[in-house]
Design a protein around this motif. Structure first.
Motif, PDB file in Angstrom:
ATOM      1  N   GLY A  17       0.794  -1.221   0.000  1.00  0.00           N
ATOM      2  CA  GLY A  17       0.000   0.000   0.000  1.00  0.00           C
ATOM      3  C   GLY A  17       0.824   1.268   0.000  1.00  0.00           C
ATOM      4  N   ARG A  18       2.170   1.195   0.088  1.00  0.00           N
ATOM      5  CA  ARG A  18       2.991   2.382   0.151  1.00  0.00           C
ATOM      6  C   ARG A  18       3.233   2.988  -1.229  1.00  0.00           C
ATOM      7  N   ALA A  19       3.260   2.161  -2.272  1.00  0.00           N
ATOM      8  CA  ALA A  19       3.465   2.703  -3.614  1.00  0.00           C
ATOM      9  C   ALA A  19       2.222   3.489  -4.014  1.00  0.00           C
ATOM     10  N   LEU A  20       2.387   4.778  -4.294  1.00  0.00           N
ATOM     11  CA  LEU A  20       1.237   5.610  -4.606  1.00  0.00           C
ATOM     12  C   LEU A  20       0.646   5.246  -5.963  1.00  0.00           C
ATOM     13  N   PRO A  21      -0.656   5.035  -6.035  1.00  0.00           N
ATOM     14  CA  PRO A  21      -1.281   4.769  -7.333  1.00  0.00           C
ATOM     15  C   PRO A  21      -1.323   6.047  -8.166  1.00  0.00           C
ATOM     16  N   SER A  22      -1.186   5.890  -9.461  1.00  0.00           N
ATOM     17  CA  SER A  22      -1.251   7.057 -10.343  1.00  0.00           C
ATOM     18  C   SER A  22      -2.703   7.456 -10.557  1.00  0.00           C
ATOM     19  N   LEU A  23      -2.945   8.770 -10.593  1.00  0.00           N
ATOM     20  CA  LEU A  23      -4.302   9.272 -10.813  1.00  0.00           C
ATOM     21  C   LEU A  23      -4.538   9.385 -12.321  1.00  0.00           C
ATOM     22  N   ASP A  24      -4.938   8.276 -12.909  1.00  0.00           N
ATOM     23  CA  ASP A  24      -5.270   8.278 -14.326  1.00  0.00           C
ATOM     24  C   ASP A  24      -6.546   7.471 -14.530  1.00  0.00           C
ATOM     25  N   GLY A  25      -6.978   7.365 -15.786  1.00  0.00           N
ATOM     26  CA  GLY A  25      -8.241   6.692 -16.057  1.00  0.00           C
ATOM     27  C   GLY A  25      -9.376   7.398 -15.334  1.00  0.00           C
ATOM     28  N   PRO A  26     -10.256   6.666 -14.646  1.00  0.00           N
ATOM     29  CA  PRO A  26     -11.376   7.309 -13.933  1.00  0.00           C
ATOM     30  C   PRO A  26     -10.928   8.153 -12.742  1.00  0.00           C
ATOM     31  N   TRP A  27      -9.666   8.004 -12.310  1.00  0.00           N
ATOM     32  CA  TRP A  27      -9.134   8.800 -11.202  1.00  0.00           C
ATOM     33  C   TRP A  27      -8.504  10.102 -11.678  1.00  0.00           C
ATOM     34  N   LYS A  28      -8.524  10.365 -12.950  1.00  0.00           N
ATOM     35  CA  LYS A  28      -7.835  11.538 -13.497  1.00  0.00           C
ATOM     36  C   LYS A  28      -8.367  12.833 -12.871  1.00  0.00           C
ATOM     37  N   PRO A  29      -7.462  13.715 -12.391  1.00  0.00           N
ATOM     38  CA  PRO A  29      -7.902  14.956 -11.736  1.00  0.00           C
ATOM     39  C   PRO A  29      -8.729  15.854 -12.655  1.00  0.00           C
ATOM     40  N   ASN A  30      -9.669  16.571 -12.060  1.00  0.00           N
ATOM     41  CA  ASN A  30     -10.509  17.530 -12.775  1.00  0.00           C
ATOM     42  C   ASN A  30     -10.893  18.624 -11.785  1.00  0.00           C
ATOM     43  N   ASP A  31     -11.784  19.500 -12.167  1.00  0.00           N
ATOM     44  CA  ASP A  31     -12.226  20.591 -11.293  1.00  0.00           C
ATOM     45  C   ASP A  31     -13.712  20.482 -10.968  1.00  0.00           C
ATOM     46  N   ALA A  32     -14.238  19.259 -10.961  1.00  0.00           N
ATOM     47  CA  ALA A  32     -15.682  19.064 -10.811  1.00  0.00           C
ATOM     48  C   ALA A  32     -16.211  19.624  -9.497  1.00  0.00           C
ATOM     49  N   ASP A 222      -7.905  -1.898  -2.256  1.00  0.00           N
ATOM     50  CA  ASP A 222      -6.618  -1.635  -1.623  1.00  0.00           C
ATOM     51  C   ASP A 222      -5.879  -0.527  -2.356  1.00  0.00           C
ATOM     52  N   ASN A 223      -4.882   0.034  -1.679  1.00  0.00           N
ATOM     53  CA  ASN A 223      -4.005   1.059  -2.244  1.00  0.00           C
ATOM     54  C   ASN A 223      -4.798   2.257  -2.785  1.00  0.00           C
ATOM     55  N   LEU A 224      -5.673   2.777  -1.946  1.00  0.00           N
ATOM     56  CA  LEU A 224      -6.449   3.967  -2.309  1.00  0.00           C
ATOM     57  C   LEU A 224      -5.531   5.177  -2.417  1.00  0.00           C
ATOM     58  N   PRO A 225      -5.875   6.153  -3.240  1.00  0.00           N
ATOM     59  CA  PRO A 225      -5.000   7.313  -3.436  1.00  0.00           C
ATOM     60  C   PRO A 225      -5.115   8.376  -2.349  1.00  0.00           C
ATOM     61  N   GLY A 226      -5.993   8.164  -1.369  1.00  0.00           N
ATOM     62  CA  GLY A 226      -6.174   9.172  -0.322  1.00  0.00           C
ATOM     63  C   GLY A 226      -6.687   8.541   0.957  1.00  0.00           C
ATOM     64  N   TYR A 227      -7.070   9.411   1.902  1.00  0.00           N
ATOM     65  CA  TYR A 227      -7.552   8.988   3.214  1.00  0.00           C
ATOM     66  C   TYR A 227      -9.077   9.049   3.213  1.00  0.00           C
ATOM     67  N   ALA A 228      -9.704   7.885   3.336  1.00  0.00           N
ATOM     68  CA  ALA A 228     -11.155   7.790   3.186  1.00  0.00           C
ATOM     69  C   ALA A 228     -11.885   8.500   4.317  1.00  0.00           C
ATOM     70  N   GLY A 229     -12.952   9.218   3.960  1.00  0.00           N
ATOM     71  CA  GLY A 229     -13.742   9.945   4.937  1.00  0.00           C
ATOM     72  C   GLY A 229     -15.117   9.370   5.149  1.00  0.00           C
ATOM     73  N   SER A 230     -15.894   9.206   4.064  1.00  0.00           N
ATOM     74  CA  SER A 230     -17.260   8.689   4.160  1.00  0.00           C
ATOM     75  C   SER A 230     -17.543   7.765   2.988  1.00  0.00           C
ATOM     76  N   LEU A 231     -18.442   6.823   3.223  1.00  0.00           N
ATOM     77  CA  LEU A 231     -18.869   5.875   2.198  1.00  0.00           C
ATOM     78  C   LEU A 231     -20.380   5.771   2.266  1.00  0.00           C
TER      79      LEU A 231
END
Length: 366
Positions: A17-32, A222-231
Motif C-alpha cells: 500500500g505504500r506505492a502511490l497509485p497514479s491518478l489516471d483513467g477514472p481517477w484523473k484529476p478535474n475541477d468538478a 486496496d491502495n487507495l490514493p487518499g484517506y477515506a472519509g465517508s462511504l
C-alpha cells in the motif's frame, strides 16, 4: 547512509500500500468540485451529513448540528457537549450523531439526546469517526482511535498508531467489538444486498467487508490514493467514497523516516508539520514542495497538494467509475460527509466550509 543504500532500501522495502497509485483513467484529476453548485457556505468545519425522512439536511459543525433547507437557509438544530464527528439517520432511531469524547448520541426527532451509547466490551467508546445504521436498527461505529480525538487525526497519522476499532450496538444499546487494532477506521456503511458492513482503514488506504456478526474482515479495495472519509451506497448498487486528504510522495517519505518524523513532531507546531491538512493555506511557514510554490502569484492545479478534495463513484465490485476533484488551487478540500437525494449527491467540504450539490445521472444515479 549512501544514496545507493537509500535507493536499495526503497526498492526492497516490503510495505503493501505504500506505492502511490497514479491518478489516471477514472481517477484523473478535474475541477468538478469547484464547478458544481454550492448549496451553502461559511459553515465552520462541516463534518458528516444526513438526510431525514422529510428531506431535511443535517450537518455537523463543531459542537452543533445544523439543519439546512434546500434554499440554503441554515438553523441550529442541536448543541452537544463535544465535536460532532459523524451523522446518520434511520426510521428506527431518527438522527444519530457521533460526538468526540462522548460516544454516540441518539437524538430521534428532537434536539436533545434520548440516549448516549458508550458501553462496549473491551472499553468504552470515546472517539467515533463514522456511524452507519442497518435496517434492523443495529448501529455500526468506527472508533478512529482509543487515544486521539478525531479532531486530532493528524497526530494519529503522524504517530503511526493503529488503535482503532469497529463496533456494533444492538437495539438495546449493547456494544461489541467486531475488529480492533485498526489504523484510523472510518466510513462504515451497510450493504443492502447482504447486510455486510463495509468500512475503511484510512491510514492503510483500503476498504474492508465484514459480516454484521463479526469475523475476519476481507479487503475489497486496496491502495487507495487518499484517506477515506465517508462511504455511502448508491440506490441501484455501487458506492460513493469521499477522501478528506490525498496521499503524496513527500508525506509517504516522512512517514517512512521515523527519526525525522519524531523530531518534527517534538519540535515544530503541528500546523507546520509535513502532513496533510483539510484547509488550503498559503502561510509562509507551511512546508512546500517546489511545485507547490506560487508562480506569478498563481498556484498551479497540478502542484503537489497539502490539502485536497475528492469523491469517487464506485461500482458494486468496488471498481472506480469516475471521480470529482478539487485540486491544489481549489478551495473545496477536506471532503468528508456524503448524502444522496433524488439522484443528486451532497458533499460536505471542510476546507471551503461548504455543502456542495453534484447532479448525477445515468449510471451514476442508479
Amino acid at each position: 547512509m549512501s544514496l545507493i543504500d537509500f535507493i536499495r532500501g526503497i526498492v526492497r522495502r516490503e510495505q503493501p500500500g505504500r506505492a502511490l497509485p497514479s491518478l489516471d483513467g477514472p481517477w484523473k484529476p478535474n475541477d468538478a468540485l469547484e464547478e458544481c453548485e454550492v448549496l451553502t457556505r461559511s459553515i465552520a468545519s462541516p463534518d458528516g451529513l444526513a438526510l431525514d425522512g422529510d428531506g431535511n439536511i443535517f450537518v455537523g459543525s463543531r459542537n452543533q448540528i445544523l439543519r439546512i433547507a434546500w434554499s440554503g437557509a441554515t438553523v441550529v438544530h442541536a448543541t452537544l457537549n463535544g465535536v460532532v464527528t459523524c451523522l446518520a439517520w434511520s426510521p428506527i432511531h431518527g438522527l444519530v450523531a457521533g460526538v468526540s469524547g462522548s460516544g454516540i448520541a441518539v437524538l430521534g426527532k428532537g434536539s436533545e439526546p434520548l440516549k448516549v451509547l458508550t458501553e462496549v466490551s473491551g472499553g468504552g467508546l470515546k472517539n467515533p469517526s463514522g456511524v452507519a445504521i442497518a435496517g434492523d436498527g443495529a448501529i455500526f461505529v468506527t472508533e478512529g482511535s482509543l487515544t486521539d480525538a478525531c479532531e486530532n487525526w493528524v497526530w494519529n497519522l503522524m504517530g503511526k498508531r493503529s488503535d482503532g476499532r469497529l463496533l456494533r450496538f444492538d437495539t438495546q444499546g449493547r456494544g461489541d467489538v467486531l475488529a480492533e487494532g485498526l489504523a484510523f477506521p472510518t466510513a462504515p456503511a451497510v450493504r443492502s444486498s447482504d447486510r455486510s458492513v463495509i468500512f475503511a482503514e484510512a491510514w492503510r488506504h483500503r476498504l474492508f467487508c465484514i459480516s454484521p456478526a463479526g469475523g475476519r474482515p476481507e479487503i475489497v479495495m486496496d491502495n487507495l490514493p487518499g484517506y477515506a472519509g465517508s462511504l455511502i451506497e448508491r440506490a441501484g448498487g455501487g458506492w460513493y467514497l469521499s477522501f478528506f486528504g490525498q496521499r503524496t510522495h513527500l508525506i509517504e517519505f516522512v512517514l517512512n523516516e521515523d527519526a525525522f518524523r519524531e523530531e518534527m513532531m517534538a519540535t515544530i507546531e503541528p500546523i507546520n508539520w509535513i502532513a496533510p491538512q483539510t484547509n488550503p493555506s498559503e502561510h509562509y511557514l507551511q512546508p512546500v514542495q517546489v511545485g507547490g510554490l506560487l508562480s506569478q502569484n498563481i498556484k498551479k492545479p497540478w502542484a503537489p497538494p497539502r490539502s485536497y478534495g475528492m469523491v469517487a463513484a464506485l461500482d458494486s465490485e468496488f471498481q472506480c467509475l469516475t471521480t470529482f476533484h478539487s485540486r491544489s488551487n481549489g478551495s473545496n478540500h477536506g471532503t468528508s460527509g456524503l448524502a444522496v437525494k433524488d439522484g443528486g449527491l451532497l458533499v460536505a467540504a471542510r476546507g471551503g466550509g461548504t455543502i456542495l450539490t453534484i447532479p448525477v445521472s445515468g449510471e451514476m444515479a442508479s
